[in-house]
Design a protein around this motif. Sequence first.
Motif, PDB file in Angstrom:
ATOM      1  N   PRO A  12       0.830  -1.205   0.000  1.00  0.00           N
ATOM      2  CA  PRO A  12       0.000   0.000   0.000  1.00  0.00           C
ATOM      3  C   PRO A  12       0.870   1.262   0.000  1.00  0.00           C
ATOM      4  O   PRO A  12       1.942   1.295   0.584  1.00  0.00           O
ATOM      5  N   ARG A  13       0.385   2.291  -0.636  1.00  0.00           N
ATOM      6  CA  ARG A  13       1.076   3.577  -0.676  1.00  0.00           C
ATOM      7  C   ARG A  13       0.295   4.574   0.172  1.00  0.00           C
ATOM      8  O   ARG A  13      -0.915   4.717   0.017  1.00  0.00           O
ATOM      9  N   ARG A  14       0.988   5.244   1.103  1.00  0.00           N
ATOM     10  CA  ARG A  14       0.330   6.196   1.999  1.00  0.00           C
ATOM     11  C   ARG A  14       0.181   7.541   1.299  1.00  0.00           C
ATOM     12  O   ARG A  14       1.146   8.097   0.793  1.00  0.00           O
ATOM     13  N   VAL A  15      -1.055   8.032   1.270  1.00  0.00           N
ATOM     14  CA  VAL A  15      -1.361   9.279   0.587  1.00  0.00           C
ATOM     15  C   VAL A  15      -1.788  10.315   1.620  1.00  0.00           C
ATOM     16  O   VAL A  15      -2.714  10.062   2.395  1.00  0.00           O
ATOM     17  N   PRO A  16      -1.122  11.459   1.683  1.00  0.00           N
ATOM     18  CA  PRO A  16      -1.506  12.474   2.672  1.00  0.00           C
ATOM     19  C   PRO A  16      -2.942  12.952   2.464  1.00  0.00           C
ATOM     20  O   PRO A  16      -3.378  13.157   1.337  1.00  0.00           O
ATOM     21  N   LEU A  17      -3.678  13.101   3.564  1.00  0.00           N
ATOM     22  CA  LEU A  17      -5.018  13.650   3.486  1.00  0.00           C
ATOM     23  C   LEU A  17      -4.937  15.169   3.331  1.00  0.00           C
ATOM     24  O   LEU A  17      -4.010  15.806   3.816  1.00  0.00           O
ATOM     25  N   ALA A  18      -5.930  15.736   2.667  1.00  0.00           N
ATOM     26  CA  ALA A  18      -5.961  17.180   2.498  1.00  0.00           C
ATOM     27  C   ALA A  18      -6.110  17.842   3.866  1.00  0.00           C
ATOM     28  O   ALA A  18      -6.912  17.420   4.692  1.00  0.00           O
ATOM     29  N   ARG A  19      -5.341  18.882   4.095  1.00  0.00           N
ATOM     30  CA  ARG A  19      -5.412  19.598   5.362  1.00  0.00           C
ATOM     31  C   ARG A  19      -6.538  20.610   5.333  1.00  0.00           C
ATOM     32  O   ARG A  19      -6.741  21.307   4.339  1.00  0.00           O
ATOM     33  N   LEU A  20      -7.243  20.698   6.474  1.00  0.00           N
ATOM     34  CA  LEU A  20      -8.288  21.706   6.584  1.00  0.00           C
ATOM     35  C   LEU A  20      -7.653  23.080   6.738  1.00  0.00           C
ATOM     36  O   LEU A  20      -6.596  23.211   7.357  1.00  0.00           O
ATOM     37  N   PRO A  21      -8.285  24.109   6.203  1.00  0.00           N
ATOM     38  CA  PRO A  21      -7.821  25.478   6.500  1.00  0.00           C
ATOM     39  C   PRO A  21      -7.824  25.687   8.016  1.00  0.00           C
ATOM     40  O   PRO A  21      -8.620  25.079   8.741  1.00  0.00           O
ATOM     41  N   ARG A  22      -6.963  26.575   8.482  1.00  0.00           N
ATOM     42  CA  ARG A  22      -6.786  26.755   9.928  1.00  0.00           C
ATOM     43  C   ARG A  22      -8.098  27.091  10.637  1.00  0.00           C
ATOM     44  O   ARG A  22      -8.396  26.531  11.691  1.00  0.00           O
ATOM     45  N   ASP A  23      -8.888  27.980  10.065  1.00  0.00           N
ATOM     46  CA  ASP A  23     -10.150  28.375  10.706  1.00  0.00           C
ATOM     47  C   ASP A  23     -11.110  27.195  10.811  1.00  0.00           C
ATOM     48  O   ASP A  23     -11.819  27.034  11.817  1.00  0.00           O
ATOM     49  N   GLU A  24     -11.161  26.366   9.770  1.00  0.00           N
ATOM     50  CA  GLU A  24     -12.051  25.199   9.790  1.00  0.00           C
ATOM     51  C   GLU A  24     -11.586  24.177  10.821  1.00  0.00           C
ATOM     52  O   GLU A  24     -12.393  23.567  11.518  1.00  0.00           O
ATOM     53  N   ARG A  25     -10.265  23.970  10.883  1.00  0.00           N
ATOM     54  CA  ARG A  25      -9.741  23.026  11.870  1.00  0.00           C
ATOM     55  C   ARG A  25     -10.027  23.537  13.279  1.00  0.00           C
ATOM     56  O   ARG A  25     -10.428  22.765  14.162  1.00  0.00           O
ATOM     57  N   ARG A  26      -9.836  24.824  13.504  1.00  0.00           N
ATOM     58  CA  ARG A  26     -10.095  25.405  14.822  1.00  0.00           C
ATOM     59  C   ARG A  26     -11.567  25.221  15.212  1.00  0.00           C
ATOM     60  O   ARG A  26     -11.872  24.843  16.341  1.00  0.00           O
ATOM     61  N   ALA A  27     -12.464  25.469  14.260  1.00  0.00           N
ATOM     62  CA  ALA A  27     -13.889  25.286  14.532  1.00  0.00           C
ATOM     63  C   ALA A  27     -14.207  23.831  14.850  1.00  0.00           C
ATOM     64  O   ALA A  27     -15.012  23.527  15.745  1.00  0.00           O
TER      65      ALA A  27
END
Length: 217
Positions: A12-27
Amino acid sequence: MTSESRTGEGSPRRVPLARLPRDERRAQLLTAALEVFVNNGYHGAAMDEIAEAAKVSKPVLYQHFPSKRNLYVALLENHLAALKQMLLAALNSTTDNKLRVQATMKAYFQFMANDDQAYRLVFESDLVNDHDVAVRLERFNSEFADALGAVIAEDTMLGRLEAILLGRALAGMAQVSARYWLEANGDLDLEVASDLVYRLAWRGISRFPKEPQGPAA
């Protein structure tokens, strides 16, 4: 955080998940923290549990909030700001003071009804005697009482301190009655409950003398 995908052959190949924008992650983190704090109280909540509820690693959580206290205070500030916005919108929704009282009382009940978890965080936390928390709660109470007092002073013959005292009394009446209404498990309709408290408040505040009219031209 990563996910796995497979090519035609090999491991299997590990694929990075898309990062949430900072404001969305904070919420997202604040939403998870609210649930944990409400369920366990401040002292019973753990950063591990909050990270698990938010489905993030602890390092990600600490990137946004360096401590549990910092996270709690940010959450408190968010909900106090939301409540203040609701109340000031009600207060400024009309120039008819009777309708102002009605709208303000109803706004308190709506805050309780829309998110009883937020209400518990704001008014029933086991951290309300903490200095940082107490300062923020007092600032909220003071700013709202000042806003109510300004309206009362403008429309009556009362001085500033007297008007602010009445503003505190009206805010306290709304808060305590709305909390009781929520604890009654909705046996009384919101409109009926808020209207009862509004009528009680208006019958009291409306009896204060108005500013005297100036001499006729």
